[in-house]
Design an enzyme around this catalytic site. Structure first.
Site, mmCIF file in Angstrom:
data_model
loop_
_atom_site.group_PDB
_atom_site.id
_atom_site.type_symbol
_atom_site.label_atom_id
_atom_site.label_comp_id
_atom_site.label_asym_id
_atom_site.label_seq_id
_atom_site.Cartn_x
_atom_site.Cartn_y
_atom_site.Cartn_z
ATOM 1 N N ASP A 211 39.631 68.168 42.922
ATOM 2 C CA ASP A 211 38.845 66.782 42.895
ATOM 3 C C ASP A 211 37.412 66.944 42.827
ATOM 4 O OD1 ASP A 211 38.681 63.981 42.085
ATOM 5 O OD2 ASP A 211 39.979 63.391 43.510
ATOM 6 N N ASP B 299 41.907 57.937 36.170
ATOM 7 C CA ASP B 299 42.378 57.034 37.431
ATOM 8 C C ASP B 299 43.207 55.661 37.129
ATOM 9 O OD1 ASP B 299 42.017 58.760 39.465
ATOM 10 O OD2 ASP B 299 40.091 57.908 39.965
HETATM 11 C C1 DGJ Z 1 40.150 60.533 42.594
HETATM 12 C C2 DGJ Z 1 41.454 60.893 41.809
HETATM 13 O O1 DGJ Z 1 41.063 61.045 40.458
HETATM 14 C C3 DGJ Z 1 42.596 60.309 42.265
HETATM 15 O O2 DGJ Z 1 43.757 60.576 41.445
HETATM 16 C C4 DGJ Z 1 42.668 60.521 43.835
HETATM 17 O O3 DGJ Z 1 42.972 61.736 44.067
HETATM 18 C C5 DGJ Z 1 41.459 60.215 44.709
HETATM 19 N N1 DGJ Z 1 40.256 60.885 44.130
HETATM 20 C C6 DGJ Z 1 41.515 60.813 45.987
HETATM 21 O O4 DGJ Z 1 40.492 60.425 46.756
#
Ligand code: DGJ
Length: 683
Positions: free
Chosen positions: A448, A510
């Protein structure tokens, strides 16, 4: 099928792909100039092409068709290469040196007439597709400053008008397709964020305004880069159009020491005569054959804990989720954020990559063993490029982050960016990741990256950081061949051909609201294939949009990509869990068709075909009373073929499915209706 040929008399090179040709020529001043990009031509035909417009007034500039537009002489077009030599000298006075053609790889070598600069234009074509890869390499024996160094400039044939397709967006709303007339101007698509970005994506498509999903000529390009980038699409007053693009955003500069080599990322281009759908299918094919590390491997059905528990992570809770995830049939269990250091919220702990001793008193092994015992693979979330100021790492190395002396360090999501362009920082990141994967049975990393760059003190970091990320991923994969990786940047902020060369899938957004996902996934699929498009089924109401949608609708939209589940399973009813298990089983059945098949976007759904099977996923959101529902005409079938519905046994004819459409009545009394149809061609 592919070839690179040269006509010495006209100094013309012709690149051939299976269905297209691309021609360029050296003009009288040795400048490489674009000639042609379209359906197949012979070398004789290419050599006969006129070289281009003559100057009609003293105000006319050159450069419009240069293969790399420089600043030299009367060139006023969008520059691709801006180079400053000592003493105030700018631009390139091209001198052709030699060319090499090795299989499908053509290198044109140039020098500058006055400065010790070597400049190479690279082209690569393949036997199995029409994408042409291009990049630039330069090296100079005196110090120079690069203000711009694009991978390539691409020109399209002159038409009466042009239309530009690209995507724009935001966090939670990535990949919104924009298709609009190209105005007579320079239109810049860019990211200044240090990462690919949610706001734009580094690809473009141009057509003459007459292309449709199924028909028409489309010229397109996609850049293989995961940091800041810029693509400028130009339609000039003389009616010509094209684009130049590469890494870095405007305003950056890079000083090269004598002898220091500079190689740009690949900017790939594609001509297709089969509409936007045809262009997308060719891009999917290219990503599969020439970009992805493990293209043919079926992507597992993932369970991810993020939406269920957020930062409230612990061994017992994860084991409970894992048991339910296994029950519904998922194959890879991913523990997301908050398993490490003092990370109990987004305020602390990032950078301290050891299991939180309170949450995992026995380390990660008991959870990993349990996940494996349940028959699933184990994956873990990491964010190696970032640090919370409230962390042991930052307290020990406050100088490791991007920062400018005397300026505040901008925190976003309470975190700062580690400057991986510094070798010691990249080395630290590689070491802990390597140790983590070596010491635990980790099958998958979700990598990430949750904020853009600010306060970059040295412009080299914009590029060096990305290269360091690539190098770490490449090393990890080489040392741990079983490891699979998901690229993520707060959802889909890092989706591009560069990251796809070292990852297996992308976390698309997300925003997991199925209705919103229809548009996000449609934009994603313009260039990137279904097998890399991670799509979870989550809770209803959706945590971001609060929209309520039926479970089957959520599944049918997520099943159009690499299916995952991200819901809070302990809150799902026994009936929902049972329905989910049944739908996961159906997905496993259609998975080879979705993930390995050929995609056709339909007006309200998507079709995949693989070997003798065809899968149609159709959906409809809320509509006004009286809205017509046109038949869902399928594409690319054998008109003489007979296709049996595997669930109802009904027999369809290919010709009828493609003309009259698939009989499908999505229930009118539901706001969110969907259907899945599996067809098998009879021998
Ligand atoms: C952003 C990601 O897109 C989410 O799926 C998740 O992993 C969060 N970060 C965690 O902080």
């Amino acid at each position: 099928m592919r070839s690179v040929t040269f006509d010495a008399d006209s100094r013309t090179w012709l690149l051939r792909t299976p269905a297209t040709s691309y021609a360029l020529r050296l003009d009288a001043d040795d400048v490489p100039v674009h000639l042609y990009w379209g359906p197949v031509l012979t070398l004789e035909q290419a050599a006969s092409l006129p070289s281009g417009a003559r100057r009609v007034s003293s105000f006319d500039g050159g450069g419009a068709r240069d293969e790399l537009v420089t600043e030299a002489g009367a060139r006023f077009h969008t520059p691709s290469l801006q180079i400053a030599f000592p003493g105030g000298v700018r631009g390139v006075d091209w001198r052709f040196k030699a060319y090499e053609a090795d299989g499908g790889h053509l290198v044109l070598r140039f020098a500058d007439a006055h400065e010790p600069l070597e400049l190479e234009l690279h082209y690569r074509v393949y036997d199995d597709g029409d994408v042409i890869e291009r990049w630039t390499r330069l090296v100079c024996q005196v110090p120079v400053t690069l203000l711009r160094c694009d991978s390539a400039a691409w020109s399209v044939p002159m038409r009466d008008g042009y239309r530009l397709s690209h995507v724009a967006g935001d966090w939670g709303a990535e990949n919104q397709l924009v298709r609009a007339d190209l105005t007579t101007a320079e239109t810049t698509l860019t990211s200044r964020r240090g990462m690919t970005s949610h706001a734009a994506n580094p690809w473009v498509m141009l057509d003459a305004g007459d292309a449709t999903e199924r028909h028409g000529e489309v010229w397109s390009g996609a850049l293989a880069w995961s940091g800041s980038w810029r693509i400028t699409v130009t339609r000039d007053p003389a009616g010509r159009a094209g684009w130049t693009g590469g890494f870095g955003h405007e305003g950056l500069s890079w000083r090269l020491e004598p002898g220091q080599e500079w190689v740009t990322p690949v900017f790939a281009g594609l001509y297709s005569a089969h509409g936007y759908g045809g262009a997308s299918r060719r891009w999917h094919d290219y990503v599969t054959k020439h970009v992805l590390p493990e293209p043919d491997e079926l992507r597992p059905v993932i369970y991810n804990s993020w939406e269920a528990v957020g930062f409230d992570v612990g061994e017992a809770g994860q084991k409970e989720l894992a048991a339910l995830a296994a029950q519904v049939g998922t194959e890879l269990f991913v523990m997301d954020d908050a398993w490490f250091g003092g990370r109990t919220s987004d305020r602390a702990g990032l950078g301290d990559w050891w299991p939180n001793p309170e949450r995992f008193p026995g380390g990660l092994a008991p959870l990993i063993d349990e996940v494996h015992r349940l028959g699933m693979r184990f994956g873990l979330w990491v964010e190696p490029e970032m640090v919370n100021p409230d962390s042991d790492l930052y307290r020990a190395h406050p100088d490791w982050v991007l920062h400018q002396p005397g300026r505040p360090r901008t925190e976003l999501r309470n975190q700062l960016v580690l400057d991986l362009s510094k070798p010691e920082v990249a080395d630290w990141a590689h070491k802990w990741l390597h140790r983590l994967v070596s010491e635990h049975e980790i099958d998958f990393l979700k990598w990430d990256c949750n904020r853009p760059f600010t306060e970059v003190a040295d412009d080299r970091a914009w590029i060096g950081h990305v290269r360091a990320v690539y190098a770490i991923l490449d090393r990890l994969r080489a040392d741990h061949p079983h490891l699979r990786v998901e690229a993520c940047a707060g959802g889909g902020g890092r989706t591009d051909l560069g990251i796809l060369a070292r990852t297996d899938q992308v976390w698309t957004s997300d925003n997991t609201d199925a209705f919103d996902r229809i548009a996000i996934q449609r934009g994603f699929g313009q260039v990137y294939p279904a097998r890399v498009m991670a799509a979870w089924v989550t809770d209803s109401p959706n945590p971001i949009t609060h929209r309520r949608t039926p479970l089957a609708f959520r599944f049918h939209i997520a099943m159009a990509g690499a299916l995952g589940i991200g819901g809070d399973l302990p809150r799902w009813s026994p009936e929902e869990l049972e329905q989910a298990a049944a739908l996961v089983a159906v997905y496993k059945d259609i998975r080879p068709v979705v993930q390995l098949g050929v995609q056709h976007r339909l007006p309200y759904g998507v079709q995949y075909a693989h070997e003798d099977r065809v899968v149609v996923l159709a959906w409809r959101g809320p509509v006004r009373h009286g809205t017509p529902e046109p038949p869902l005409r399928l594409e690319g079938l054998d008109p003489l073929g007979r296709y049996r519905d595997e669930d109802t046994g009904v027999l369809h004819h290919g010709a009828v499915l493609m003309s009259g459409g698939l009989p499908l009545e999505l229930p009118r009394d539901e706001d969110y209706a969907s259907a899945l149809v599996r067809l098998r061609r009879e021998a």
